[in-house]
Design a protein around this motif. Structure first.
Motif, PDB file in Angstrom:
ATOM      1  N   SER A 186       0.847  -1.201   0.000  1.00  0.00           N
ATOM      2  CA  SER A 186       0.000   0.000   0.000  1.00  0.00           C
ATOM      3  C   SER A 186       0.876   1.243   0.000  1.00  0.00           C
ATOM      4  O   SER A 186       1.904   1.298   0.672  1.00  0.00           O
ATOM      5  CB  SER A 186      -0.877  -0.001   1.258  1.00  0.00           C
ATOM      6  OG  SER A 186      -1.496   1.254   1.424  1.00  0.00           O
ATOM      7  N   SER A 202      -0.305   3.992   1.093  1.00  0.00           N
ATOM      8  CA  SER A 202      -0.914   4.903   2.054  1.00  0.00           C
ATOM      9  C   SER A 202      -0.013   5.172   3.259  1.00  0.00           C
ATOM     10  O   SER A 202       0.711   4.291   3.711  1.00  0.00           O
ATOM     11  CB  SER A 202      -2.252   4.334   2.537  1.00  0.00           C
ATOM     12  OG  SER A 202      -2.024   3.208   3.346  1.00  0.00           O
ATOM     13  N   ASN A 203      -0.069   6.410   3.763  1.00  0.00           N
ATOM     14  CA  ASN A 203       0.689   6.764   4.970  1.00  0.00           C
ATOM     15  C   ASN A 203      -0.217   6.558   6.196  1.00  0.00           C
ATOM     16  O   ASN A 203      -0.487   7.480   6.952  1.00  0.00           O
ATOM     17  CB  ASN A 203       1.211   8.202   4.889  1.00  0.00           C
ATOM     18  CG  ASN A 203       0.113   9.230   4.610  1.00  0.00           C
ATOM     19  OD1 ASN A 203      -0.967   8.889   4.124  1.00  0.00           O
ATOM     20  ND2 ASN A 203       0.380  10.494   4.932  1.00  0.00           N
ATOM     21  N   TYR A 204      -0.675   5.298   6.354  1.00  0.00           N
ATOM     22  CA  TYR A 204      -1.705   5.038   7.367  1.00  0.00           C
ATOM     23  C   TYR A 204      -1.217   5.188   8.802  1.00  0.00           C
ATOM     24  O   TYR A 204      -2.010   5.355   9.711  1.00  0.00           O
ATOM     25  CB  TYR A 204      -2.342   3.656   7.144  1.00  0.00           C
ATOM     26  CG  TYR A 204      -1.432   2.471   7.363  1.00  0.00           C
ATOM     27  CD1 TYR A 204      -1.381   1.811   8.580  1.00  0.00           C
ATOM     28  CD2 TYR A 204      -0.633   1.992   6.329  1.00  0.00           C
ATOM     29  CE1 TYR A 204      -0.560   0.716   8.773  1.00  0.00           C
ATOM     30  CE2 TYR A 204       0.189   0.896   6.513  1.00  0.00           C
ATOM     31  CZ  TYR A 204       0.240   0.260   7.731  1.00  0.00           C
ATOM     32  OH  TYR A 204       1.046  -0.815   7.911  1.00  0.00           O
ATOM     33  N   LEU A 227      -3.494   7.977  -0.626  1.00  0.00           N
ATOM     34  CA  LEU A 227      -4.446   6.869  -0.795  1.00  0.00           C
ATOM     35  C   LEU A 227      -3.983   5.969  -1.935  1.00  0.00           C
ATOM     36  O   LEU A 227      -3.182   6.365  -2.783  1.00  0.00           O
ATOM     37  CB  LEU A 227      -5.846   7.412  -1.104  1.00  0.00           C
ATOM     38  CG  LEU A 227      -6.459   8.350  -0.070  1.00  0.00           C
ATOM     39  CD1 LEU A 227      -7.826   8.842  -0.540  1.00  0.00           C
ATOM     40  CD2 LEU A 227      -6.577   7.664   1.299  1.00  0.00           C
ATOM     41  N   ASP A 228      -4.521   4.752  -1.945  1.00  0.00           N
ATOM     42  CA  ASP A 228      -4.245   3.830  -3.044  1.00  0.00           C
ATOM     43  C   ASP A 228      -5.319   3.978  -4.112  1.00  0.00           C
ATOM     44  O   ASP A 228      -6.511   4.106  -3.793  1.00  0.00           O
ATOM     45  CB  ASP A 228      -4.242   2.387  -2.522  1.00  0.00           C
ATOM     46  CG  ASP A 228      -3.093   2.128  -1.573  1.00  0.00           C
ATOM     47  OD1 ASP A 228      -1.939   2.188  -2.038  1.00  0.00           O
ATOM     48  OD2 ASP A 228      -3.345   1.894  -0.367  1.00  0.00           O
ATOM     49  N   ALA A 262      -0.404   6.096  -6.420  1.00  0.00           N
ATOM     50  CA  ALA A 262      -0.753   6.819  -5.193  1.00  0.00           C
ATOM     51  C   ALA A 262      -1.555   8.066  -5.550  1.00  0.00           C
ATOM     52  O   ALA A 262      -1.275   8.721  -6.551  1.00  0.00           O
ATOM     53  CB  ALA A 262       0.523   7.217  -4.465  1.00  0.00           C
ATOM     54  N   ARG A 289      -8.811  -0.880  -4.185  1.00  0.00           N
ATOM     55  CA  ARG A 289      -8.334   0.389  -4.760  1.00  0.00           C
ATOM     56  C   ARG A 289      -8.734   0.564  -6.220  1.00  0.00           C
ATOM     57  O   ARG A 289      -8.574   1.650  -6.748  1.00  0.00           O
ATOM     58  CB  ARG A 289      -6.808   0.465  -4.615  1.00  0.00           C
ATOM     59  CG  ARG A 289      -6.075  -0.556  -5.440  1.00  0.00           C
ATOM     60  CD  ARG A 289      -4.588  -0.625  -5.121  1.00  0.00           C
ATOM     61  NE  ARG A 289      -4.325  -1.157  -3.777  1.00  0.00           N
ATOM     62  CZ  ARG A 289      -3.105  -1.353  -3.271  1.00  0.00           C
ATOM     63  NH1 ARG A 289      -2.047  -1.038  -3.995  1.00  0.00           N
ATOM     64  NH2 ARG A 289      -2.943  -1.836  -2.063  1.00  0.00           N
ATOM     65  N   GLN A 326      -7.220   3.732   1.873  1.00  0.00           N
ATOM     66  CA  GLN A 326      -5.975   3.135   2.370  1.00  0.00           C
ATOM     67  C   GLN A 326      -6.161   1.626   2.238  1.00  0.00           C
ATOM     68  O   GLN A 326      -6.791   0.995   3.085  1.00  0.00           O
ATOM     69  CB  GLN A 326      -5.764   3.528   3.835  1.00  0.00           C
ATOM     70  CG  GLN A 326      -5.553   5.032   4.025  1.00  0.00           C
ATOM     71  CD  GLN A 326      -5.317   5.406   5.479  1.00  0.00           C
ATOM     72  OE1 GLN A 326      -5.878   4.796   6.393  1.00  0.00           O
ATOM     73  NE2 GLN A 326      -4.507   6.434   5.709  1.00  0.00           N
TER      74      GLN A 326
END
Ligand code: BES
Ligand code: ZN
Length: 609
Positions: A20, A22-24, A64-65, A100, A151, A157
């Motif tokens: 992923s 994403s910067n989760y 986000l993906d 992304a 996605r 995410q």
């Protein structure tokens, strides 16, 4: 099950954690508000995905993906309810991960809204024409998000470590019903508008949508079935034991956490046997055999309501924690309802499948026989093999045999309740197992041999041995036949689907006349039971029994379940003529397959070049 994706051709270097972008860890998403319009003409979804976020670290962007998504506008909203449009960026496209979506946010941003549409090639979605459905009257749409395809229809995410609740508004043509992995309607609305709510936090791979001409019938207290009108009665008859499966599962490992448990029977192109979408399992119609012999699949998807949906693998390398636990749990449900002999028969078949996969994988990719997988730079689909399912299950069964059921069941109950609505990974599981169970007795650790099971290739010597009386009968018949070569020596009276499968998997090197004699005696070519059909056609190809080929082609053109397609295509690819035939069949059948099945077969054909 055969290895899903023997090829690593798609693998590219990615500096991405957990499949992923994403910067989760910096920005967490807690809720999704989805609004979608379903356009069957364009084969596109149009709508908005609004994510409630918490900017934990004061980050200046949310990543986000996406994959094959067209983002139209993005807006952010702050704590005072003030919204503004922002300029977003799309990262470079990777063939596995997609691109992304980078959105500038501020410290006090509380939600982000993405207006977007999918493209006809968005992989999770399969748009079916009326001819591809059972009743052949209306179009159908379904999604398949696991592992990283959510996605392709929702920007989010897309990572199993992230959980969120959701609500959705979905608009469809008025004569169709929409269903999601959420609280669902039991009848069609007049205007084609539906509202959904999932109040329990779920990971993105459990996002699901289906739209079609379906009807509902209740099966009990909190269970029921959705199917096309022409499939509904058959489905209800097949699933009569579903309510007692739920009750048995609860008695084993604790309360069912999701309210209702319903099953949606999909058209035959559904690429999997089943998918454990919360509240609503998606299932292939190929389990409707008419004699209830394939309902262990329902036990499996139901079991995921604990192992997977309640306690989720943190990364796809930990996938065995989802599937190994689920196969184990499935078996326990089957044993409770149908008895030990029946369950042991299923387990013995699983042991056979495991051996088959091990034999292949030890040659092709030995590291993929470890439970904990290295998927760096790879598609998580590469991990969907019998190792996660069957080696995983036998590992858990070996623990059960060492510590005894009472201790083991108590451990599992507390494992599920302690980690409920959270994630788990291989390292945490080992620590928890050691602390709560194996440390209780100095002998147990050594006897269980955790390290070898999880981190080493092949199968440890302490793998449980399964003895199925029922399947031994079949083995005796095979031995007799091998001596006499007389089909009459195979006494099939009282055979269930599972006896047939064991028979077909144990017969080797048959002559044309022997295949013909078997076919005449047992009427296998054209058989309606798709499990048996799959093994018979594989055997037919392996032994050059051409009389079965035309029915086999029909089968490959009408069923899209990957587990059935793979062994037959694989057998065909072993000879040059077979390869030509496989290519020709795929050319006509491909348009009816879902992208994940088509992709696997396409890779196989390319590799065989
Ligand atoms: N969750 C899986 C299906 C899946 C796994 C889809 C990984 C995409 C990626 C589902 O629970 C499953 O295991 N289905 C099996 C059924 C089964 C009884 C083993 C299948 O589809 O054959
Ligand atoms: Zn599963």
């Amino acid at each position: 099950m055969v290895m899903a994706c023997g090829t690593r051709k798609n693998a590219e270097k990615m500096k991405v954690e957990n499949h992923s972008y994403s910067n989760y860890k910096e920005v967490s998403v807690s809720h999704l508000n989805l609004s979608l319009k379903v356009d069957f003409n364009k084969k596109e979804l149009w709508g908005t995905s609004t994510l409630t976020i918490k900017n934990n670290s004061g980050a200046n962007k949310l990543i986000l993906d996406t994959r094959t998504l067209k983002v139209d506008h993005v807006a952010i909203t702050d704590a005072d309810g003030k919204s503004k449009e922002v300029t977003f960026e799309m990262g470079a496209t990777d063939s596995i991960l997609g691109a992304a979506l980078i959105i500038p946010i501020e410290k006090n941003t509380t939600s982000v809204s993405v207006a977007y549409h999918t493209l006809p090639e968005s992989e999770a979605l399969q748009w079916l024409s009326p001819e591809q459905t059972h009743d052949k009257k209306n179009p159908f749409l379904f999604s398949q998000s696991q592992a990283i395809l959510a996605r392709t229809w929702i920007p989010l995410q897309d990572c199993p470590a992230v959980r969120f609740t959701y609500e959705a508004k979905v608009e469809v043509p008025p004569h169709l019903m929409a269903l999601m992995s959420a609280e669902n309607p039991s009848a069609k609305s007049k205007d084609g508008k539906y509202n959904f709510r999932q109040t329990k936090p779920i990971p993105s791979y459990l996002m699901a949508l289906a739209v079609g001409d379906v009807e509902f019938k209740s099966l009990g207290r909190n269970s029921g079935v959705y199917a096309e009108p022409g499939m509904l009665a058959k489905s209800v008859n097949e699933f009569v034991d579903m309510q007692s499966m739920i009750d048995s599962a609860e008695a084993l490992y604790g309360p069912y956490a999701w309210g209702r448990y319903d099953v949606l029977v999909l058209p035959p192109s559904f690429p999997f046997g089943g998918m454990e979408n919360p509240c609503l399992t998606f299932a292939t119609p190929t389990i409707i055999a008419g004699d209830r012999s394939l309902v262990s699949l329902i036990a499996h998807e139901l079991a995921h309501s604990w192992s997977g949906n309640l306690v989720t693998n943190e990364t796809w390398s930990d996938f065995w924690l989802n599937e190994g636990f689920t196969v184990y749990f499935e078996q326990r449900i089957m044993e409770k309802i149908y008895g030990r002999d029946y369950a042991e028969m299923l387990t013995a078949l699983g042991r056979g499948e495991l051996q088959h996969s091990l034999d292949d994988l030890m040659k092709e990719a030995p590291d993929d026989t470890k439970l904990y997988l290295n998927l760096d730079g790879r598609n998580p689909d590469d991990g969907v093999t019998d190792i996660a399912y069957e080696k995983g299950r036998f590992f858990l069964r070996s623990i059960e045999e060492v510590v005894g059921r009472t201790e083991w069941d108590a451990f599992l109950r507390s494992y599920f309740s302690t980690h409920a609505f959270g994630t788990t990974n291989t390292k945490n599981f080992i620590a928890y197992l050691n602390e709560k169970l194996l440390s209780k007795n100095p002998e147990w650790n050594k006897a269980v041999n955790t390290d070898e099971w999880i981190f080493k290739t092949g199968l440890p010597a302490n793998c449980p041995v399964v003895n199925s009386k029922e399947l031994q009968r079949v083995e005796e018949a095979v031995a007799k036949f091998e001596k006499s070569r007389k089909v009459a020596d195979i006494q099939t009276k009282g055979y269930t689907t599972h006896h047939w499968l064991h028979l077909l998997r144990n017969l080797k090197s048959l002559k044309q006349e022997e295949m013909a004699a078997m076919d005449k005696e047992f009427k296998l070519t054209g058989i309606g039971n798709s499990e048996i059909a799959c093994d018979w056609y594989r055997l037919s190809v392996e032994n050059g029994y051409e009389a079965a080929y035309s029915e086999m082609e029909k089968f490959l053109n009408s069923v899209g379940r990957r587990k059935f397609l793979l062994p037959i295509y694989k057998a065909l690819l072993k000879t040059p003529e077979g390869k030509k035939r496989a290519e020709a069949i795929f050319k006509s059948a491909e348009k009816g397959y879902h992208a994940v099945a088509a992709g696997t077969i396409r890779d196989m054909l390319k590799e065989a070049k």
